[in-house]
Motif scaffolding. Structure first.
Motif: not given
Length: 362
Positions: A50-65
């Motif tokens: 969730k934090q990574v998604a917020s920092q990089l302005a992408v969705s949490q699903q993208t980070v998890s993928k």
């Protein structure tokens, strides 16, 4: 309430970290691949998705993928997965060579690569080069222009004008004002061949000039209506006449907010004196090199596309008559432009663009 299964930690070897940082540092790495590398590097710091998604302005699903793909396959998992069908005949190294050469070099005899020149240089087929370019969104034949404003008051002016668009003052008119100058009355040297089934309209490439005119326009942000006036010259005197036309066509009891650029004719002594004698007028200047902030520019684009660009006019009078007819027709059913972006949205977009060009190597 269960907390769910804890995610496996992302632990990078020295080689993996160097590869990810190389993808990010390379000035022209494909943006998708660079983003995947940033995601994994952020995950390796121990923060959650969730934090990574917020920092990089992408969705949490993208980070998890991409986190899961990396955990399963390492850095190779960040590359685009092969599609179903016949086995690939071009390996990742060759694909990376095509992408890197396309982004980081130019041919000796041209300003940009074509599929033919790249295929000839690398000993590959033109079809293969075309497929790779499509997969990575590469279009060397295309070029777009940009210009960033250097106005020291850029942020304040953007917030001021966007505020007028999104929260217009009560009992006041917001008018976007500008001039479209040097509109040419053009006539083709030979008759135009009309549209026919299977055949587009055809015209000669050369033309005859028959003078120019300037269209002064004020777009009502709330209704979309346009006050327009034509003059053969483009001076402070003509702009003053247009201000008087605006004065004659707007309700006397309302405050008027004018959005316009810093062009010299808008800031002469005579114009300033006229505005001081009419205190209900409030001027909001757009930042330098930021005409996109003035909504009347969008209306100018519409009249250019629908009336001026393909029009044939044998005199300036004929051109002006066509413009007046378009203006009258448009004002029977005007439609306002819908402004959606906040000032913060605009600043974030400019920030992202600046970050991109600061890493472009130019």
């Amino acid at each position: 309430m269960g907390l769910g299964r804890p995610k496996a930690k992302v632990i990078l070897s020295t080689e993996e970290r160097e590869q990810l940082q190389t993808w990010i540092r390379r000035p022209k790495t494909a943006q998708a691949l660079a983003m995947r590398a940033r995601i994994i590097l952020e995950c390796a710091t121990g923060v959650d998705s969730k934090q990574v998604a917020s920092q990089l302005a992408v969705s949490q699903q993208t980070v998890s993928k991409w986190r899961n793909r990396f955990l399963a396959q390492g850095v190779d998992g960040l590359l685009d997965a092969p599609r179903s069908g016949a086995p690939r005949s071009i390996d990742d190294a060759r694909i990376e060579e095509v992408v890197a050469r396309t982004l980081e070099s130019i041919p000796k005899d041209a300003t940009h690569w074509s599929t033919r020149s790249m295929a000839r240089t690398l000993g590959m087929s033109q079809t293969a080069i075309s497929r790779i370019w499509r997969a990575f969104g590469l279009q060397p034949h295309r070029q777009e222009t940009f210009k960033l404003s250097t106005d020291p008051q850029f942020v304040d002016k953007v917030r001021d004008i966007v505020g007028l668009y999104l929260n217009p003052p009560v009992k006041a008119l917001v008018l976007c004002v500008d001039e479209k100058s040097q509109i040419q009355a053009l006539d083709r040297t030979q008759p135009i061949l009309p549209l026919a089934p299977g055949i587009p309209e055809r015209r000669t490439h050369d033309y005859m000039r028959h003078g120019t005119t300037t269209l002064f326009a004020a777009l009502n942000v709330a209704t979309g209506q346009v006050i327009g006036e034509l003059h053969r010259r483009h001076r402070s005197q003509e702009f003053l006449k247009f201000l008087r036309t605006i004065e004659a066509n707007v309700p006397a009891e309302q405050e008027i907010h004018l959005v316009m650029d810093n062009y010299g004719t808008h800031k002469t002594l005579q114009v300033r004196q006229w505005l001081s004698r009419h205190p209900r007028y409030h001027v909001h200047f757009t930042p330098t090199s930021a005409s996109w902030l003035n909504q009347v520019e969008r209306w100018f684009a519409a009249i250019t596309e629908k009336q001026i660009r393909r029009g044939t006019h044998r005199s300036t009078e004929q051109l002006e008559r066509a413009i007046r007819e378009y203006l009258a027709t448009y004002n029977t059913q005007p439609r306002p432009f819908i402004w959606n972006k906040t000032a913060d949205d605009i600043m974030k977009s400019i920030e992202r663009f600046c970050l991109r060009i600061s890493n472009s190597g130019h």
